[in-house]
Motif scaffolding. Structure first.
Motif, short mmCIF file in Angstrom:
data_model
loop_
_atom_site.label_atom_id
_atom_site.label_comp_id
_atom_site.label_asym_id
_atom_site.label_seq_id
_atom_site.Cartn_x
_atom_site.Cartn_y
_atom_site.Cartn_z
N ILE A 143 0.86 -1.19 -0.07
CA ILE A 143 0.00 0.32 -0.09
C ILE A 143 0.90 1.18 -0.18
O ILE A 143 1.92 1.43 0.86
CB ILE A 143 -0.92 -0.02 1.26
CG1 ILE A 143 -1.87 -1.31 1.22
CG2 ILE A 143 -1.70 1.23 1.23
CD1 ILE A 143 -2.89 -1.32 2.32
N GLU A 145 2.18 5.06 0.32
CA GLU A 145 2.00 5.88 1.64
C GLU A 145 1.73 5.51 2.86
O GLU A 145 0.55 5.94 3.39
CB GLU A 145 1.16 7.20 1.08
CG GLU A 145 1.74 8.00 -0.03
CD GLU A 145 0.72 8.98 -0.72
OE1 GLU A 145 0.79 10.04 -0.12
OE2 GLU A 145 -0.19 8.59 -1.49
N ARG A 148 0.49 7.68 5.93
CA ARG A 148 -0.96 8.56 5.54
C ARG A 148 -1.93 7.43 5.82
O ARG A 148 -3.07 7.65 6.23
CB ARG A 148 -0.88 9.30 4.29
CG ARG A 148 -2.06 9.99 4.01
CD ARG A 148 -1.70 11.00 2.94
NE ARG A 148 -1.86 10.21 1.58
CZ ARG A 148 -2.92 10.09 0.83
NH1 ARG A 148 -4.25 10.68 1.35
NH2 ARG A 148 -2.98 9.61 -0.18
N ARG A 149 -1.84 6.36 5.11
CA ARG A 149 -2.88 5.31 4.91
C ARG A 149 -3.37 4.85 6.48
O ARG A 149 -4.20 4.62 6.43
CB ARG A 149 -2.50 4.20 4.26
CG ARG A 149 -2.24 4.53 2.49
CD ARG A 149 -3.47 5.30 1.79
NE ARG A 149 -3.37 5.44 0.53
CZ ARG A 149 -3.80 6.08 -0.13
NH1 ARG A 149 -5.12 6.68 0.25
NH2 ARG A 149 -3.55 6.38 -1.78
N GLN A 152 -6.09 6.83 7.83
CA GLN A 152 -7.39 6.86 7.23
C GLN A 152 -8.31 5.69 7.40
O GLN A 152 -8.08 4.62 8.06
CB GLN A 152 -7.31 6.75 5.52
CG GLN A 152 -6.39 7.90 5.09
CD GLN A 152 -5.98 7.80 3.59
OE1 GLN A 152 -6.01 6.51 2.94
NE2 GLN A 152 -6.10 8.79 2.81
N GLU A 156 -12.12 5.36 2.99
CA GLU A 156 -11.20 6.36 2.35
C GLU A 156 -10.27 5.55 1.37
O GLU A 156 -9.57 6.04 0.70
CB GLU A 156 -10.63 7.20 3.40
CG GLU A 156 -11.28 8.21 4.16
CD GLU A 156 -10.62 9.10 5.00
OE1 GLU A 156 -10.25 10.43 4.61
OE2 GLU A 156 -10.20 8.62 6.01
N LEU A 157 -10.40 4.39 1.57
CA LEU A 157 -9.53 3.37 0.68
C LEU A 157 -10.26 2.84 -0.26
O LEU A 157 -11.44 2.68 -0.38
CB LEU A 157 -8.65 2.23 1.39
CG LEU A 157 -8.11 2.75 2.66
CD1 LEU A 157 -7.36 1.44 3.45
CD2 LEU A 157 -6.96 3.64 2.39
N MET A 161 -7.18 -1.70 -1.98
CA MET A 161 -6.55 -1.21 -0.63
C MET A 161 -7.04 -1.69 0.60
O MET A 161 -6.51 -2.23 1.50
CB MET A 161 -6.30 0.28 -0.48
CG MET A 161 -5.47 0.84 -1.56
SD MET A 161 -5.06 2.67 -1.06
CE MET A 161 -4.09 3.05 -2.48
N ARG A 162 -8.55 -1.89 0.60
CA ARG A 162 -9.22 -2.29 2.01
C ARG A 162 -8.65 -4.01 2.11
O ARG A 162 -8.65 -4.16 3.21
CB ARG A 162 -10.55 -2.07 1.85
CG ARG A 162 -11.16 -0.77 2.05
CD ARG A 162 -12.69 -0.69 2.49
NE ARG A 162 -13.37 -1.18 0.97
CZ ARG A 162 -13.62 -0.03 0.24
NH1 ARG A 162 -13.51 0.94 0.37
NH2 ARG A 162 -14.50 -0.52 -0.95
#
Length: 341
Positions: A143, A145, A148-149, A152, A156-157, A161-162
Motif C-alpha cells: 500500500i 504512503e 498516511r494510509r 485513514q 477512504e481506501l 487497498m481495503r
C-alpha cells in the motif's frame, strides 16, 4: 507424509433446535502442512466458509454448534479450549481474511487503530512499537504512503487497498495458518492478480499455510498445492491440484471444470450452450438431504444405489473421491491416472 500443522477430523456442524437439527457440515476432514496452500472450491452454500468459521470456532451459537469432530492445531484440539483461550489463538496462530473487507473492517476506527489493536492484543509491545510494526505491515502488502494510509478510515481506501489492509491485519502476528475466504471478491482482474501474488510472497517469506476458499479455478491452479471439492456440506473429492484438475473423478468436479470458459475457443465456432455449460439444478436444501449421494438429483451418471447409499471416500495417498462410479472402477481408473500423470 508431510507434517500436519492443522488437522480436522469428522467435523460436523448443525443449526436449529436439538430436536430438529439441520447438519450443514457432515463429517468434514482436512489437513494442512506448514507452507502448504489448500484450495477449497464448490458452489455457494456448499459449506466452504462454514468450514473456516468452524475451524476458528466462530459459528454463531445459537443457532449453530459443532456437534462432532476434532480441530487440531499442532496436535492441540481447539475444541477443548475456552473462549478466552481461543481469543489468544485467533489472530496469532490462525488468522482470517474475510470475504468483504468493507463489512469486516470497523468503519469508525482507522486502519492503523485496527492493526495496532491486533498487534497489542497478542504481543507485549508499546503503542509506538505497534505503530511502527503496523507501518511495516502496510508496506509489506504494497500500500503506497503507509504513514498516511494508516490514519485513514476504511471508506477512504479503494477496494483493493481495503483488502490489502485486511491482509496486513491478518498477518500482524505472523500466524501459522491463514484462511483467505474469497479474498478477491469484487476486485478487478489486475488487482486480483496482485493479491494472489502477495499471498504467494507471504507464504514464501513466513512459511504460512493458507486455506484459499474460492470459486476461481484459475486461482486454484495457479496457487494451490492441493484442492478440496465440497458439495452440500460434504467433502466429495480431494487431491493434488494436478490430479483433481486434470483427471477429476467425481461428476460434480467434472461439472465445475466444464463451466470454466476456455478463452482460446473461437466464439464464432460454438453455440452459446457449448460456450457456457452449466450443472443442471441447484444445491439441495440441507434439511432435505436423503441417505444417498447429495449430488444424485443433478448427476448425469446417477445409478439406483446413488439415491439410497452414501458413497465413502476412496482413493490413494494424493487423491480420493466419494462416488459410486469411482468405487466400482477404482483400480482401472487409478492405473490410468498414474500413467497420465
Amino acid at each position: 507424509m508431510a507434517e500436519k500443522l492443522l488437522e480436522v477430523n469428522d467435523l460436523c456442524v448443525e443449526f436449529g433446535s436439538s430436536k430438529n437439527p439441520v447438519r450443514v457440515l457432515d463429517h468434514v476432514n482436512l489437513h494442512l502442512a506448514p507452507g502448504e496452500i489448500l484450495g477449497i472450491v464448490g458452489e455457494s452454500g456448499c459449506g466452504k466458509s462454514m468450514t473456516s468459521l468452524a475451524v476458528l470456532r466462530l459459528i454463531p451459537s445459537p443457532p449453530g454448534r459443532i456437534t462432532k469432530g476434532t480441530i487440531a492445531l499442532e496436535g492441540k484440539n481447539l475444541r477443548d479450549l475456552t473462549e478466552s483461550q481461543m481469543q489468544d489463538v485467533r489472530g496469532k496462530d490462525i488468522a482470517m481474511i474475510f470475504q468483504e473487507p468493507m463489512t469486516a473492517l470497523n468503519p469508525v476506527f482507522t486502519i492503523g487503530q485496527q492493526i495496532i489493536e491486533t498487534i497489542r492484543r497478542h504481543e507485549n509491545v508499546s503503542a509506538r512499537q505497534a505503530r511502527e510494526q503496523a507501518i511495516e505491515l502496510i508496506k509489506s502488502v504494497r500500500i503506497p504512503e503507509p504513514e498516511r494510509r494508516l490514519d485513514q478510515y476504511p471508506h477512504e481506501l479503494s477496494g483493493g487497498m481495503r483488502q490489502r489492509a485486511m491482509i496486513a491485519m491478518a498477518l500482524a502476528c505472523r500466524p501459522k495458518v491463514l484462511i483467505a475466504d474469497e479474498p478477491t471478491t469484487a476486485l478487478d482482474v489486475t488487482v486480483q492478480a496482485q493479491i494472489f501474488d502477495l499471498l504467494l510472497d507471504l507464504r514464501k517469506q513466513y512459511n504460512t499455510a493458507i486455506i484459499l476458499i474460492t470459486h476461481n479455478m484459475g486461482a486454484v491452479a495457479e496457487l494451490a498445492d492441493r484442492v478440496m471439492v465440497m458439495y452440500a456440506g460434504r467433502k466429495i473429492e480431494e487431491g493434488t491440484v494436478e490430479r483433481v484438475l486434470l483427471n477429476p473423478i467425481h461428476p460434480y468436479t467434472k461439472g465445475l471444470l466444464a463451466c470454466v470458459l476456455n478463452v482460446e475457443h473461437d466464439p464464432a465456432k460454438f453455440s452459446e450452450s457449448e460456450l457456457l455449460p452449466e450443472i443442471p439444478g441447484v444445491v439441495p436444501p440441507l434439511s432435505e438431504l436423503g441417505q444417498g449421494c447429495a449430488f444424485a438429483p443433478r448427476c448425469p451418471y446417477v445409478m439406483d444405489k446413488c439415491h439410497t447409499e452414501r458413497p465413502p471416500m476412496l482413493g490413494r495417498a494424493n487423491w480420493e473421491a466419494a462416488c459410486w462410479l469411482n468405487i466400482e472402477t477404482t483400480e482401472p481408473q487409478a492405473a490410468v491416472q498414474e500413467s497420465a500423470l
